[in-house]
Design an enzyme around this catalytic site. Structure first.
Site, PDB file in Angstrom:
ATOM      1  N   ASP A 122      29.184  46.415  32.620  1.00  0.00           N
ATOM      2  CA  ASP A 122      29.785  45.093  32.484  1.00  0.00           C
ATOM      3  C   ASP A 122      28.744  44.031  32.833  1.00  0.00           C
ATOM      4  O   ASP A 122      28.150  44.069  33.913  1.00  0.00           O
ATOM      5  CB  ASP A 122      31.001  44.981  33.413  1.00  0.00           C
ATOM      6  CG  ASP A 122      31.876  43.790  33.052  1.00  0.00           C
ATOM      7  OD1 ASP A 122      31.742  43.255  31.936  1.00  0.00           O
ATOM      8  OD2 ASP A 122      32.693  43.401  33.905  1.00  0.00           O
ATOM      9  N   HIS A 129      31.344  30.727  33.385  1.00  0.00           N
ATOM     10  CA  HIS A 129      32.026  31.589  34.359  1.00  0.00           C
ATOM     11  C   HIS A 129      31.181  31.763  35.621  1.00  0.00           C
ATOM     12  O   HIS A 129      31.683  31.619  36.739  1.00  0.00           O
ATOM     13  CB  HIS A 129      32.325  32.956  33.726  1.00  0.00           C
ATOM     14  CG  HIS A 129      32.883  33.956  34.688  1.00  0.00           C
ATOM     15  ND1 HIS A 129      34.137  33.829  35.255  1.00  0.00           N
ATOM     16  CD2 HIS A 129      32.357  35.093  35.213  1.00  0.00           C
ATOM     17  CE1 HIS A 129      34.353  34.856  36.075  1.00  0.00           C
ATOM     18  NE2 HIS A 129      33.292  35.634  36.065  1.00  0.00           N
ATOM     19  N   GLU A 194      40.215  39.518  33.422  1.00  0.00           N
ATOM     20  CA  GLU A 194      38.994  38.873  32.952  1.00  0.00           C
ATOM     21  C   GLU A 194      38.941  39.039  31.444  1.00  0.00           C
ATOM     22  O   GLU A 194      38.988  40.160  30.933  1.00  0.00           O
ATOM     23  CB  GLU A 194      37.750  39.472  33.618  1.00  0.00           C
ATOM     24  CG  GLU A 194      37.651  39.093  35.094  1.00  0.00           C
ATOM     25  CD  GLU A 194      36.294  39.412  35.721  1.00  0.00           C
ATOM     26  OE1 GLU A 194      35.581  40.298  35.202  1.00  0.00           O
ATOM     27  OE2 GLU A 194      35.965  38.782  36.741  1.00  0.00           O
ATOM     28  N   GLU A 196      37.196  39.376  28.159  1.00  0.00           N
ATOM     29  CA  GLU A 196      35.845  39.776  27.751  1.00  0.00           C
ATOM     30  C   GLU A 196      35.881  40.385  26.350  1.00  0.00           C
ATOM     31  O   GLU A 196      36.934  40.747  25.834  1.00  0.00           O
ATOM     32  CB  GLU A 196      35.272  40.819  28.732  1.00  0.00           C
ATOM     33  CG  GLU A 196      35.326  40.356  30.186  1.00  0.00           C
ATOM     34  CD  GLU A 196      34.474  41.188  31.132  1.00  0.00           C
ATOM     35  OE1 GLU A 196      33.630  41.962  30.646  1.00  0.00           O
ATOM     36  OE2 GLU A 196      34.653  41.052  32.355  1.00  0.00           O
ATOM     37  N   ASP A 228      38.973  43.186  31.878  1.00  0.00           N
ATOM     38  CA  ASP A 228      38.382  43.787  33.070  1.00  0.00           C
ATOM     39  C   ASP A 228      39.230  43.377  34.281  1.00  0.00           C
ATOM     40  O   ASP A 228      38.931  42.404  34.968  1.00  0.00           O
ATOM     41  CB  ASP A 228      36.930  43.301  33.216  1.00  0.00           C
ATOM     42  CG  ASP A 228      36.266  43.846  34.468  1.00  0.00           C
ATOM     43  OD1 ASP A 228      36.680  44.909  34.952  1.00  0.00           O
ATOM     44  OD2 ASP A 228      35.334  43.186  34.972  1.00  0.00           O
ATOM     45  N   ARG A 232      40.703  40.372  43.321  1.00  0.00           N
ATOM     46  CA  ARG A 232      39.785  39.395  43.922  1.00  0.00           C
ATOM     47  C   ARG A 232      39.646  39.541  45.431  1.00  0.00           C
ATOM     48  O   ARG A 232      38.566  39.291  45.992  1.00  0.00           O
ATOM     49  CB  ARG A 232      40.252  37.969  43.600  1.00  0.00           C
ATOM     50  CG  ARG A 232      40.300  37.639  42.137  1.00  0.00           C
ATOM     51  CD  ARG A 232      38.947  37.730  41.489  1.00  0.00           C
ATOM     52  NE  ARG A 232      39.023  37.448  40.050  1.00  0.00           N
ATOM     53  CZ  ARG A 232      38.074  37.779  39.188  1.00  0.00           C
ATOM     54  NH1 ARG A 232      36.984  38.407  39.604  1.00  0.00           N
ATOM     55  NH2 ARG A 232      38.207  37.502  37.923  1.00  0.00           N
ATOM     56  N   GLN A 235      37.499  42.494  46.091  1.00  0.00           N
ATOM     57  CA  GLN A 235      36.141  42.128  45.650  1.00  0.00           C
ATOM     58  C   GLN A 235      35.424  41.279  46.700  1.00  0.00           C
ATOM     59  O   GLN A 235      34.256  41.499  47.010  1.00  0.00           O
ATOM     60  CB  GLN A 235      36.243  41.365  44.327  1.00  0.00           C
ATOM     61  CG  GLN A 235      34.919  40.998  43.681  1.00  0.00           C
ATOM     62  CD  GLN A 235      35.109  40.302  42.322  1.00  0.00           C
ATOM     63  OE1 GLN A 235      36.228  40.144  41.839  1.00  0.00           O
ATOM     64  NE2 GLN A 235      34.018  39.896  41.716  1.00  0.00           N
ATOM     65  N   LYS A 248      37.085  46.718  40.775  1.00  0.00           N
ATOM     66  CA  LYS A 248      37.004  46.774  39.317  1.00  0.00           C
ATOM     67  C   LYS A 248      37.239  48.169  38.762  1.00  0.00           C
ATOM     68  O   LYS A 248      37.263  48.333  37.549  1.00  0.00           O
ATOM     69  CB  LYS A 248      35.599  46.341  38.873  1.00  0.00           C
ATOM     70  CG  LYS A 248      35.162  44.987  39.387  1.00  0.00           C
ATOM     71  CD  LYS A 248      35.621  43.904  38.471  1.00  0.00           C
ATOM     72  CE  LYS A 248      34.963  42.570  38.831  1.00  0.00           C
ATOM     73  NZ  LYS A 248      35.364  41.542  37.867  1.00  0.00           N
ATOM     74  N   THR A 252      40.270  49.300  33.202  1.00  0.00           N
ATOM     75  CA  THR A 252      39.698  48.344  32.253  1.00  0.00           C
ATOM     76  C   THR A 252      40.372  48.623  30.925  1.00  0.00           C
ATOM     77  O   THR A 252      40.318  49.756  30.441  1.00  0.00           O
ATOM     78  CB  THR A 252      38.175  48.544  32.116  1.00  0.00           C
ATOM     79  OG1 THR A 252      37.582  48.468  33.416  1.00  0.00           O
ATOM     80  CG2 THR A 252      37.557  47.493  31.214  1.00  0.00           C
ATOM     81  N   GLU A 359      39.583  31.217  37.963  1.00  0.00           N
ATOM     82  CA  GLU A 359      39.086  29.914  37.518  1.00  0.00           C
ATOM     83  C   GLU A 359      40.215  28.985  37.072  1.00  0.00           C
ATOM     84  O   GLU A 359      40.184  27.791  37.338  1.00  0.00           O
ATOM     85  CB  GLU A 359      38.095  30.106  36.359  1.00  0.00           C
ATOM     86  CG  GLU A 359      36.843  30.870  36.738  1.00  0.00           C
ATOM     87  CD  GLU A 359      36.128  31.394  35.509  1.00  0.00           C
ATOM     88  OE1 GLU A 359      36.429  32.528  35.075  1.00  0.00           O
ATOM     89  OE2 GLU A 359      35.283  30.670  34.954  1.00  0.00           O
TER      90      GLU A 359
END
Ligand code: CA
Length: 411
Positions: A122, A129, A194, A196, A228, A232, A235, A248, A252, A359
């Site tokens: 990834d 971002h 996420e 992607e 993904d 948080r 993380q 993560k 996925t 975000e």
């Protein structure tokens, strides 16, 4: 281009697309490679057996053998399929027996993971971002780390937990820590998506032999939508000093149809200007971005449809796919047919184009209000996250379909 197959207006899958996937027809247990056209799935093994394709790669349960065959074969098969499915071609159109064997309505098939994925990487290639995340977690005036404009940052992910669209995703358990308190263990409270796009590689390189940036396109088979999933809070506590790990690795999700680079050629465009100029091994020539609209919807448990919370575009990516692959292999690291490389979260310049809840809500400070009246700082149990992608120009629409996943409570 016209086909004898009736293609509904606005379909993601016209004759110009012909994405590849793997399906299981109702009443069968055998996965088989196929292509999508309109509302139909065409069994490629059946066409091969009938002598209508010049290959012996579609007999297995994955697309890996086809990916290994390389670009000249990919292009030839695509040409054969477009000819076979064309309105005026009789060889398939008028062979009722073969058509009944090869054509399956999409409502009568189950789409499965199309590839035996050996490795998953990834990247982190959206400047917007990386800037947003850097602003939130470090310093708004110095959001990008010093390496970011010089190389496509990435990490080696987890291939075993890549799942196909429709697979339910269990909220992960994990270790988190807040303020000065000791760490605690429990369900992640800050579960995120996420947005992607990922590409599959083939045929790949031998160990010790890098893929030069100008040859990278010959090793890019096609693209899928990627969610993904990210925890948080896990993380935040675990990522220093070696980057993402358990935050993560629990799931996925990818869309089931792989859209080829050939199908996306009309949508090639210039990417962002790269300043400073990359080092020579990362200098790609010509337009290497793709104009692909992307969106994310959230559908709460029991709601009739999803609320679109993000609209972005793949063209925003600062580092292009050829640069990513050249960088990945520059040490001599070998990639193999069916490796998956995802872009990193694709955020655009404005708020509505941010590709993650982190975000969109700015770490939960500005919750999103959904049409059922509920609010979200991050994802709730029972939420289904849906991502869609399409490229459109002069009446041509090349769609990706969607990748969706519903969140199950932790256990
Ligand atoms: Ca990511």
């Amino acid at each position: 281009m016209r086909s004898f197959v009736d293609i509904p207006a606005g379909s993601d899958f016209p004759l110009e697309n012909l994405p590849y996937g793997v399906f299981i027809p109702a009443g069968s247990h055998r996965p088989r490679p196929g292509t999508a056209i309109g509302d139909w799935v065409v069994d490629l093994g059946a066409l091969e057996e009938a002598g209508l394709l010049p290959t012996q790669v579609f007999g297995g349960p994955t697309l890996n053998a086809f990916m290994a065959a390389g670009r000249p074969v990919w292009t030839r098969v695509r040409g054969h399929l477009q000819t076979l499915l064309a309105a005026d071609n009789t060889s398939l159109r008028d062979d009722e027996s073969l058509r009944s064997r090869a054509f399956h309505h999409r409502s009568h098939v189950r789409l499965v993971l199309p590839v035996d994925i050996g490795d998953y990487t990834d990247f982190y290639s959206s400047r917007e971002h990386a800037t947003n995340v850097g602003s939130m977690f470090r310093d708004p005036d110095n959001a990008l780390l010093p390496n970011w404009l010089h190389l496509p940052v990435g990490y080696h992910g987890r291939a075993s937990s890549v799942v196909v669209s429709g697979t339910e995703v269990r909220r992960p358990m994990g270790q988190t820590q807040n303020g000065d308190a000791p760490p605690t263990f429990g369900p992640s409270r800050l579960l995120d998506f996420e947005l992607e796009l990922g590409f599959f590689t083939g045929p790949g390189n031998a160990l010790g032999e890098p893929i030069p940036v100008e040859q990278a396109a010959d090793h890019i088979f096609g693209f899928v939508l990627v969610n993904d999933w990210s925890a948080r809070d896990i993380q935040k506590w675990e990522y220093v000093p070696l980057g993402p790990f358990l935050a993560k690795n629990f799931a996925t999700s990818i869309s089931p149809w792989i859209v080829t680079m050939d199908a996306l050629e009309p949508f090639r465009c210039a990417g962002p200007v790269q300043d400073p100029e990359p080092l020579p091994y990362l200098r790609s020539q010509g337009p290497q971005a793709f104009d692909i609209h992307l969106e994310v919807g959230i559908q709460p448990e029991g709601a009739g449809e999803d609320d679109v919370v993000c609209r972005s575009n793949f063209r925003y990516m600062y580092w292009n796919v050829c640069q990513q692959l050249a960088h990945h292999t520059v040490t001599g690291c070998n990639v193999r047919p069916g490796d998956l490389m995802a872009s990193g979260t694709i955020s655009g310049p404005d708020k509505g184009s941010y590709g993650s809840m982190l975000e969109l809500t700015w770490r939960g400070q500005h919750p999103l209000r959904l049409s059922d009246g509920s609010e979200r700082k991050f994802l709730a149990d029972g939420d289904t996250v849906v991502m869609r992608g399409r490229a459109e120009k002069d009446g041509l629409r090349i769609g990706f379909g969607e990748v969706s996943g519903r969140i199950l409570p932790a256990r």
